[in-house]
Design an enzyme around this catalytic site. Structure first.
Site, PDB file in Angstrom:
ATOM      1  CD1 TRP A  99      96.957   6.341 -63.002  1.00 22.75           C
ATOM      2  CD2 TRP A  99      96.055   7.879 -64.338  1.00 22.75           C
ATOM      3  NE1 TRP A  99      97.866   6.592 -64.141  1.00 22.75           N
ATOM      4  CE2 TRP A  99      96.992   7.379 -64.966  1.00 22.75           C
ATOM      5  CE3 TRP A  99      94.846   8.533 -64.765  1.00 22.75           C
ATOM      6  CZ2 TRP A  99      97.293   7.814 -66.314  1.00 22.75           C
ATOM      7  CZ3 TRP A  99      94.914   8.723 -66.194  1.00 22.75           C
ATOM      8  CH2 TRP A  99      96.282   8.629 -66.909  1.00 22.75           C
ATOM      9  CG  ASP A 166      91.493   2.596 -61.986  1.00 22.29           C
ATOM     10  OD1 ASP A 166      91.477   1.801 -62.770  1.00 22.29           O
ATOM     11  OD2 ASP A 166      91.843   3.745 -62.455  1.00 22.29           O
ATOM     12  CE  LYS A 190      98.060   2.118 -67.680  1.00 20.66           C
ATOM     13  NZ  LYS A 190      97.072   3.193 -67.267  1.00 20.66           N
TER      14      LYS A 190
HETATM   15  C1  LIG Z   1      96.461   4.054 -67.148  1.00 22.52           C
HETATM   16  C2  LIG Z   1      95.601   4.313 -65.954  1.00 22.52           C
HETATM   17  C3  LIG Z   1      94.224   5.087 -66.284  1.00 22.52           C
HETATM   18  C4  LIG Z   1      93.923   5.877 -67.341  1.00 22.52           C
HETATM   19  O1  LIG Z   1      93.680   4.982 -68.371  1.00 22.52           O
HETATM   20  P1  LIG Z   1      93.342   5.469 -69.830  1.00 22.52           P
HETATM   21  O2  LIG Z   1      93.110   4.389 -70.579  1.00 22.52           O
HETATM   22  O3  LIG Z   1      94.452   6.266 -70.283  1.00 22.52           O
HETATM   23  O4  LIG Z   1      92.107   6.326 -69.819  1.00 22.52           O
HETATM   24  C5  LIG Z   1      93.402   5.215 -65.038  1.00 22.52           C
HETATM   25  N1  LIG Z   1      93.687   4.614 -64.059  1.00 22.52           N
HETATM   26  C6  LIG Z   1      94.919   3.915 -63.760  1.00 22.52           C
HETATM   27  C7  LIG Z   1      95.058   3.213 -62.457  1.00 22.52           C
HETATM   28  C8  LIG Z   1      95.911   3.743 -64.682  1.00 22.52           C
HETATM   29  O5  LIG Z   1      96.878   3.004 -64.661  1.00 22.52           O
END
Ligand SMILES: *Cc1c(COP(=O)(O)O)cnc(C)c1O
Length: 354
Positions: A99, A166, A190
């Protein structure tokens, strides 16, 4: 039938949250309407947004310097929205996983990206601690938890450069000094709520310096002015997130959850280390308390192991399609019993096949 849900995302939510959301789909707060049928400009919904914002700020200890936004487009849209708003010339990034790598790829479309560390050639199995953030960077971007490979940042740099993070897969899983960040983002699916919404928390002072002509939906300032209802937001996802935040408070807050999460992770890593059939490839200091990746040392046993856990109502244990192997996502809502159950299955498997 008890199901043990180790899905990486969308993933397990607290039982109470699922129940209450289900009820609200039939009859929201005794209004006779479904939560799916209320206007996003109604008092009912404005109360949800206000409450959710309040809970987030209280839990994270953030004052009025920070704004909380509920946006769409996932964490993925943030990969470009962040540089669009915050990059004038250069930004520093850590490449700690798939990511993070995607975030870098998007940022390069907006300016110069200085990658301070890349774990790519060591398969992202550890995160460098000793890197230097040059002083002329517009911001520093990091990923607190690398969902796919299963690493987690335990410390963050001391720097006067704004830190952008993030936190998609470990937000609300531990207590941190959240004031050290200038921007935090996390998609809901998540550890927060149902899919379709991304929380963005911004220290307002970092905005407004960029004179670029930013499309409205991509402009944080416009979302702040419109209190996240510039356009129709994901009402249901914001509602489920509010319920989860209430659940977190009822559990005793972030510190209590952090202890529980550490305990669950420790049990599972201990078993992986002890068990002669399995291995974890992550540097011990960087092991994630949210996503535990592991592999069978002998790949030929995969078929057998898969048969067993699938039969026992364990779901979501397959590793990411890039990596293979296994990944147990043990988010806030995953009960200790599910971890213990998985450990029993692994022990039994060892007795049979070692
Ligand atoms: C799942 C995830 C993403 C992507 O998320 P989306 O909502 O599918 O765009 C980005 N960064 C991390 C760390 C993730 O776990």
């Amino acid at each position: 039938m008890k199901i043990h849900n180790f899905n990486a995302g969308p993933s397990i939510l607290p039982k109470e949250v699922v129940k209450k959301s289900a009820q609200s789909v039939i009859n929201f707060n005794d209004t006779g309407l479904s939560v799916l049928e209320i206007s996003h400009r109604s008092m009912d919904f404005l109360e949800i947004i206000e409450k959710t914002t309040f809970l987030i700020k209280r839990m994270m200890g953030l004052n009025e310097d920070y704004a909380v936004l509920f946006l769409q487009g996932g964490a993925t849209l943030q990969f470009s929205m962040i540089p669009y708003n915050l990059m004038y010339k250069k930004a520093a990034y850590l490449d700690t996983g798939f990511w993070a790598y995607n975030a870098i790829k998007e940022a390069k479309k907006f300016g110069v990206v200085k990658v301070l560390f890349s774990g790519k050639n060591i398969n992202y199995t550890s995160i460098e601690k000793d890197y230097h953030i040059p002083c002329n960077m517009d911001y520093f971007h990091c990923t607190s938890n690398n969902t796919i490979v299963g690493t987690q940042m335990k410390i963050f740099p001391k720097t006067s450069t704004p830190i952008v993070c993030d936190m998609s897969s470990d937000i609300f899983s531990r207590k941190l000094d959240f004031c050290q960040f200038s921007l935090i983002y996390a998609s809901a699916q998540k550890n927060i709520g149902s899919a379709g919404m991304t929380i963005v928390i911004i220290k307002k002072e970092i905005l407004g310096k960029n004179k670029k002509n930013i499309p409205s939906y991509m402009d944080y300032k416009i979302h702040i002015q419109n209190n996240s209802i510039l356009n129709t937001p994901n009402v249901f996802s914001i509602y489920t997130s509010m319920l989860t935040l209430e659940w977190i408070e009822n559990q005793g807050g972030l510190f209590v959850l952090e202890k529980k999460n550490q305990h669950k992770a420790k049990l599972l890593y201990n078993e992986i280390d002890k068990n002669s059939l399995f291995e974890n490839k992550i540097h011990e200091e960087n092991r994630s308390n949210m996503n535990v990746s592991f592999f069978l040392k002998n790949k030929d046993l995969e078929k057998e192991f898969n048969k067993i856990w699938k039969k026992e109502n364990i779901v979501g244990l397959d590793g990411h399609r890039y990596l293979g192997g296994y990944r147990a996502s043990i988010y806030n809502a995953l009960p200790l019993e599910s971890v213990q159950f998985l450990i029993e299955i692994m022990k039994e498997f060892e007795r049979k096949f070692s």
